[in-house]
Structures are given as C-alpha cells and as structure tokens.
Scaffold this motif. Structure first.
Motif, PDB file in Angstrom:
ATOM      1  N   ALA A  43       9.637  37.597   2.222  1.00  0.00           N
ATOM      2  CA  ALA A  43      10.224  36.551   1.385  1.00  0.00           C
ATOM      3  C   ALA A  43       9.590  35.197   1.684  1.00  0.00           C
ATOM      4  CB  ALA A  43      11.731  36.489   1.603  1.00  0.00           C
ATOM      5  N   ALA A  44       9.404  34.898   2.955  1.00  0.00           N
ATOM      6  CA  ALA A  44       8.799  33.618   3.344  1.00  0.00           C
ATOM      7  C   ALA A  44       7.399  33.484   2.771  1.00  0.00           C
ATOM      8  CB  ALA A  44       8.772  33.500   4.864  1.00  0.00           C
ATOM      9  N   GLU A  45       6.660  34.584   2.765  1.00  0.00           N
ATOM     10  CA  GLU A  45       5.305  34.552   2.207  1.00  0.00           C
ATOM     11  C   GLU A  45       5.342  34.273   0.708  1.00  0.00           C
ATOM     12  OE1 GLU A  45       1.251  37.304   1.994  1.00  0.00           O
ATOM     13  OE2 GLU A  45       2.999  37.989   3.115  1.00  0.00           O
ATOM     14  N   ARG A  46       6.262  34.901  -0.004  1.00  0.00           N
ATOM     15  CA  ARG A  46       6.377  34.646  -1.443  1.00  0.00           C
ATOM     16  C   ARG A  46       6.738  33.193  -1.720  1.00  0.00           C
ATOM     17  NH1 ARG A  46       9.615  38.546  -5.247  1.00  0.00           N
ATOM     18  NH2 ARG A  46       8.136  37.621  -6.728  1.00  0.00           N
ATOM     19  N   LEU A  47       7.600  32.635  -0.880  1.00  0.00           N
ATOM     20  CA  LEU A  47       8.066  31.267  -1.102  1.00  0.00           C
ATOM     21  C   LEU A  47       7.008  30.218  -0.772  1.00  0.00           C
ATOM     22  CD1 LEU A  47      11.729  31.569   0.210  1.00  0.00           C
ATOM     23  CD2 LEU A  47      11.007  31.258  -2.170  1.00  0.00           C
ATOM     24  N   ALA A  49       4.126  30.338  -2.122  1.00  0.00           N
ATOM     25  CA  ALA A  49       3.423  30.179  -3.398  1.00  0.00           C
ATOM     26  C   ALA A  49       4.309  29.600  -4.486  1.00  0.00           C
ATOM     27  CB  ALA A  49       2.866  31.529  -3.848  1.00  0.00           C
ATOM     28  N   SER A  50       5.610  29.800  -4.384  1.00  0.00           N
ATOM     29  CA  SER A  50       6.530  29.340  -5.428  1.00  0.00           C
ATOM     30  C   SER A  50       7.927  29.227  -4.860  1.00  0.00           C
ATOM     31  CB  SER A  50       6.533  30.320  -6.603  1.00  0.00           C
ATOM     32  OG  SER A  50       7.563  30.020  -7.532  1.00  0.00           O
ATOM     33  N   GLN A  51       8.674  28.220  -5.307  1.00  0.00           N
ATOM     34  CA  GLN A  51      10.088  28.178  -4.975  1.00  0.00           C
ATOM     35  C   GLN A  51      10.795  29.311  -5.707  1.00  0.00           C
ATOM     36  OE1 GLN A  51      12.076  24.434  -5.377  1.00  0.00           O
ATOM     37  NE2 GLN A  51      10.761  23.402  -3.889  1.00  0.00           N
ATOM     38  N   GLU A  52      12.012  29.597  -5.286  1.00  0.00           N
ATOM     39  CA  GLU A  52      12.740  30.727  -5.853  1.00  0.00           C
ATOM     40  C   GLU A  52      12.912  30.625  -7.369  1.00  0.00           C
ATOM     41  OE1 GLU A  52      15.519  27.528  -4.609  1.00  0.00           O
ATOM     42  OE2 GLU A  52      13.940  28.636  -3.561  1.00  0.00           O
ATOM     43  N   SER A  53      13.038  29.414  -7.890  1.00  0.00           N
ATOM     44  CA  SER A  53      13.242  29.247  -9.333  1.00  0.00           C
ATOM     45  C   SER A  53      12.029  29.680 -10.145  1.00  0.00           C
ATOM     46  CB  SER A  53      13.576  27.787  -9.650  1.00  0.00           C
ATOM     47  OG  SER A  53      12.527  26.931  -9.232  1.00  0.00           O
ATOM     48  N   GLY A  54      10.864  29.782  -9.507  1.00  0.00           N
ATOM     49  CA  GLY A  54       9.655  30.185 -10.213  1.00  0.00           C
ATOM     50  C   GLY A  54       9.372  31.665 -10.161  1.00  0.00           C
ATOM     51  N   LEU A  55      10.160  32.420  -9.409  1.00  0.00           N
ATOM     52  CA  LEU A  55       9.934  33.855  -9.301  1.00  0.00           C
ATOM     53  C   LEU A  55      10.361  34.553 -10.591  1.00  0.00           C
ATOM     54  CD1 LEU A  55      11.238  34.536  -5.665  1.00  0.00           C
ATOM     55  CD2 LEU A  55       8.882  34.159  -6.416  1.00  0.00           C
ATOM     56  N   PRO A  56       9.583  35.516 -11.082  1.00  0.00           N
ATOM     57  CA  PRO A  56       9.940  36.178 -12.344  1.00  0.00           C
ATOM     58  C   PRO A  56      11.280  36.887 -12.288  1.00  0.00           C
ATOM     59  CG  PRO A  56       8.101  37.307 -11.258  1.00  0.00           C
ATOM     60  CD  PRO A  56       8.296  36.011 -10.555  1.00  0.00           C
ATOM     61  N   GLU A  57      11.652  37.415 -11.116  1.00  0.00           N
ATOM     62  CA  GLU A  57      12.938  38.090 -10.987  1.00  0.00           C
ATOM     63  C   GLU A  57      14.092  37.113 -11.212  1.00  0.00           C
ATOM     64  OE1 GLU A  57       9.927  39.898  -8.096  1.00  0.00           O
ATOM     65  OE2 GLU A  57      10.589  37.872  -8.663  1.00  0.00           O
ATOM     66  N   VAL A  58      13.954  35.914 -10.657  1.00  0.00           N
ATOM     67  CA  VAL A  58      14.982  34.889 -10.796  1.00  0.00           C
ATOM     68  C   VAL A  58      14.971  34.299 -12.199  1.00  0.00           C
ATOM     69  CG1 VAL A  58      15.686  32.589 -10.008  1.00  0.00           C
ATOM     70  CG2 VAL A  58      15.036  34.354  -8.336  1.00  0.00           C
ATOM     71  N   LEU A  82      20.570  33.297  -2.255  1.00  0.00           N
ATOM     72  CA  LEU A  82      20.089  33.667  -0.922  1.00  0.00           C
ATOM     73  C   LEU A  82      18.720  33.066  -0.643  1.00  0.00           C
ATOM     74  CD1 LEU A  82      21.077  37.444  -0.741  1.00  0.00           C
ATOM     75  CD2 LEU A  82      22.130  35.560   0.523  1.00  0.00           C
ATOM     76  N   LEU A  83      17.818  33.154  -1.617  1.00  0.00           N
ATOM     77  CA  LEU A  83      16.469  32.609  -1.438  1.00  0.00           C
ATOM     78  C   LEU A  83      16.508  31.099  -1.233  1.00  0.00           C
ATOM     79  CD1 LEU A  83      14.661  34.758  -4.116  1.00  0.00           C
ATOM     80  CD2 LEU A  83      13.901  34.552  -1.738  1.00  0.00           C
ATOM     81  N   ARG A  84      17.362  30.440  -1.966  1.00  0.00           N
ATOM     82  CA  ARG A  84      17.489  28.983  -1.852  1.00  0.00           C
ATOM     83  C   ARG A  84      17.961  28.593  -0.448  1.00  0.00           C
ATOM     84  NH1 ARG A  84      21.429  24.957  -3.976  1.00  0.00           N
ATOM     85  NH2 ARG A  84      20.247  23.189  -4.790  1.00  0.00           N
ATOM     86  N   ARG A  85      18.952  29.311   0.059  1.00  0.00           N
ATOM     87  CA  ARG A  85      19.448  29.023   1.405  1.00  0.00           C
ATOM     88  C   ARG A  85      18.393  29.360   2.452  1.00  0.00           C
ATOM     89  NH1 ARG A  85      25.387  30.669   3.873  1.00  0.00           N
ATOM     90  NH2 ARG A  85      25.106  29.625   5.876  1.00  0.00           N
ATOM     91  N   PHE A  86      17.707  30.472   2.264  1.00  0.00           N
ATOM     92  CA  PHE A  86      16.668  30.897   3.209  1.00  0.00           C
ATOM     93  C   PHE A  86      15.532  29.874   3.256  1.00  0.00           C
ATOM     94  CE2 PHE A  86      12.694  33.313   3.954  1.00  0.00           C
ATOM     95  CZ  PHE A  86      12.959  33.799   5.229  1.00  0.00           C
ATOM     96  N   ARG A  87      15.129  29.373   2.094  1.00  0.00           N
ATOM     97  CA  ARG A  87      14.044  28.387   2.044  1.00  0.00           C
ATOM     98  C   ARG A  87      14.444  27.105   2.768  1.00  0.00           C
ATOM     99  NH1 ARG A  87      13.551  24.321  -1.420  1.00  0.00           N
ATOM    100  NH2 ARG A  87      14.930  25.271  -2.979  1.00  0.00           N
ATOM    101  N   LEU A 107      16.099  39.199  -0.516  1.00  0.00           N
ATOM    102  CA  LEU A 107      15.146  38.096  -0.341  1.00  0.00           C
ATOM    103  C   LEU A 107      13.726  38.552  -0.646  1.00  0.00           C
ATOM    104  CD1 LEU A 107      16.202  36.447   3.064  1.00  0.00           C
ATOM    105  CD2 LEU A 107      16.551  35.496   0.776  1.00  0.00           C
ATOM    106  N   ALA A 108      13.343  39.679  -0.067  1.00  0.00           N
ATOM    107  CA  ALA A 108      11.962  40.151  -0.188  1.00  0.00           C
ATOM    108  C   ALA A 108      11.596  40.497  -1.622  1.00  0.00           C
ATOM    109  CB  ALA A 108      11.746  41.364   0.712  1.00  0.00           C
ATOM    110  N   TYR A 109      12.539  41.090  -2.343  1.00  0.00           N
ATOM    111  CA  TYR A 109      12.262  41.544  -3.710  1.00  0.00           C
ATOM    112  C   TYR A 109      12.703  40.537  -4.769  1.00  0.00           C
ATOM    113  CZ  TYR A 109      10.991  46.237  -2.120  1.00  0.00           C
ATOM    114  OH  TYR A 109      10.353  47.314  -1.531  1.00  0.00           O
ATOM    115  N   GLY A 110      13.523  39.571  -4.403  1.00  0.00           N
ATOM    116  CA  GLY A 110      14.008  38.585  -5.363  1.00  0.00           C
ATOM    117  C   GLY A 110      15.021  39.143  -6.343  1.00  0.00           C
ATOM    118  N   ILE A 111      15.622  40.286  -6.013  1.00  0.00           N
ATOM    119  CA  ILE A 111      16.518  41.005  -6.919  1.00  0.00           C
ATOM    120  C   ILE A 111      17.931  41.025  -6.332  1.00  0.00           C
ATOM    121  CG2 ILE A 111      16.963  43.247  -8.003  1.00  0.00           C
ATOM    122  CD1 ILE A 111      13.973  43.818  -7.839  1.00  0.00           C
TER     123      ILE A 111
END
Length: 230
Positions: A43-47, A49-58, A82-87, A107-111
């Motif tokens: 999840a940290a690696e994905r974040l 490149a993009s904040q959680e709001s930019g992830l296609p799943e979100v 969860l992603l927002r709090r983790f970031r 977190l890892a899958y954004g789902i």
C-alpha cells in the motif's frame, strides 16, 4: 445462511464484483505481523505514486456514492478511509488479528473488505436498498435508522449491519475476541475488479489457512449467480 445482493442493486451497478469468504474457527490469539507488514508495504508503495483519491478502485466507489446521492468526500468507502489514515499516520491501529489482516489487505488492494461476526446475523444477509425502518447499532451503543433507499447490509430481523454500502459497519456484528464464525465480503466496481477481487479473496483465504486451523469457503458472485450459501 445465504448472502446476496438484491436484484435492483445489480441492475443499478452491473459492474459490481463481490467476493465472499466464510469460515469457522477464528480465534483472537493469532499473530499476523508478517502479512500485515507485507500488505502495508504494498500500500505504501502505491501511495508514493498517487494519493488514495487517485486510485481507480477508490474512484469507482466515489462514482457509486455520487450516483447514490452521497457526497464522496463526506462519505468515503471503507478502503479509502483506511488508506487516508494510513497515509497520514503510517500505520493502522491493531484491533483483532483477523481485522488487522483484512484491513491491511484492503490497503494493498484499495478495495473495501467487510468482516462480520456471522453468529450475530439473523437468518440471511442481503445488500439492498433500505426501507428506512431497519435498525443500525452504532459502535457507541446507539441506534440509527438508515435513510430510505440507502444501501445497507440487512438480515432477516431487519437489522442493518452496514450503512451507506461500504461506508460504515455496525458495532452489533463487529468481530470481537469471542468471535469464531465470520463472513468476509469484498466488493469492487473498478475496471479490473474481475481480476483483482478473486486475487484478494485468494490471498485472504491463504493467510487465514496459514494463521488459523480453518478451511475457508470462498466464492466470487455474479449477476447470473448472485447467492452465496454457507
């Protein structure tokens, strides 16, 4: 018990991909540090490149919330929250080993991943539009009534086990130390959900087999085959 999404919900969201896990034998004393660390690192690696709001799943869930008349920045799906709090904080609080595992996988899958104490569900569970007279128990012990046409997880006793679809679960069926029997629901709406949801279900089931003496029952549901029986 069976779990399903209502016909009209499938009609309104035909791209929905639900995955389900059911098992008995969960305990509160398992150690899940290794998978939580691995999922959190992904999840940290994905974040980076993009904040959680930019992830296609979100983004897919934000569109769904908008379609339901909800403001996406006011009511976030569980994985975005969860992603927002983790970031912001760099980690999530530990609650229960199964919850910790599912939160990290989310977190890892954004789902969104919902985890319910199945023993607290009366009869069957359906994701459907609310009538407005169902009872929802908050974590603080209060009772709310969902808005009419709000998407809820409702059982046969007309108890709402989640409000605003993937936004907020109920304290009534939350996993606790005494929980043994669980129902896990994973829901994706993004373009690659048909591939991602089965991967997430398989990953969770494998970790559950590793850390508990359980044999999870799993399924990926479709509009043609919408019911999971356990």
């Amino acid at each position: 018990m069976h779990f399903q999404h209502s016909t009209d919900l499938w009609q309104d969201f035909p791209h929905l991909v639900p995955g389900v896990i059911f098992t008995r034998g969960i305990t509160h004393d398992a150690t899940v540090d290794r998978p939580v660390t691995e999922f959190s690192a992904a999840a940290a690696e994905r974040l980076t490149a993009s904040q959680e709001s930019g992830l296609p799943e979100v983004q897919a869930w934000r569109r769904a919330f908008s379609a339901m008349g909800l403001k996406p920045t006011q009511y976030r799906c569980a994985s975005e929250s969860l992603l927002r709090r983790f970031r912001k904080e760099g980690s999530l609080p530990r609650i229960h080993p199964l919850i910790d595992l599912c939160n990290a996988a989310s977190l890892a899958y954004g789902i969104p991943v919902g985890v319910f104490d199945a023993s607290r569900i009366s009869g069957n569970l359906e994701v459907r539009y609310a009538d407005g007279d169902e009872a929802y128990a908050t974590f603080s012990g209060g009772t709310e009534r969902p808005d009419p046409r709000e998407v809820i997880f409702a059982d046969d006793a007309r108890r709402a086990h989640a409000r605003r679809w993937t936004n907020r679960q109920s304290g009534y069926s939350a996993v606790r130390d005494s929980t043994s029997e669980v129902l896990i629901v994973v829901e994706g709406l993004h373009e690659t959900a048909p591939a991602d949801v089965p991967k997430l279900i398989a990953a969770l089931a494998e970790e559950m087999r590793t850390h508990w003496p359980v044999t999870p029952q799993t399924a990926v549901l479709t509009q043609a085959s919408p019911r999971f029986v356990c």
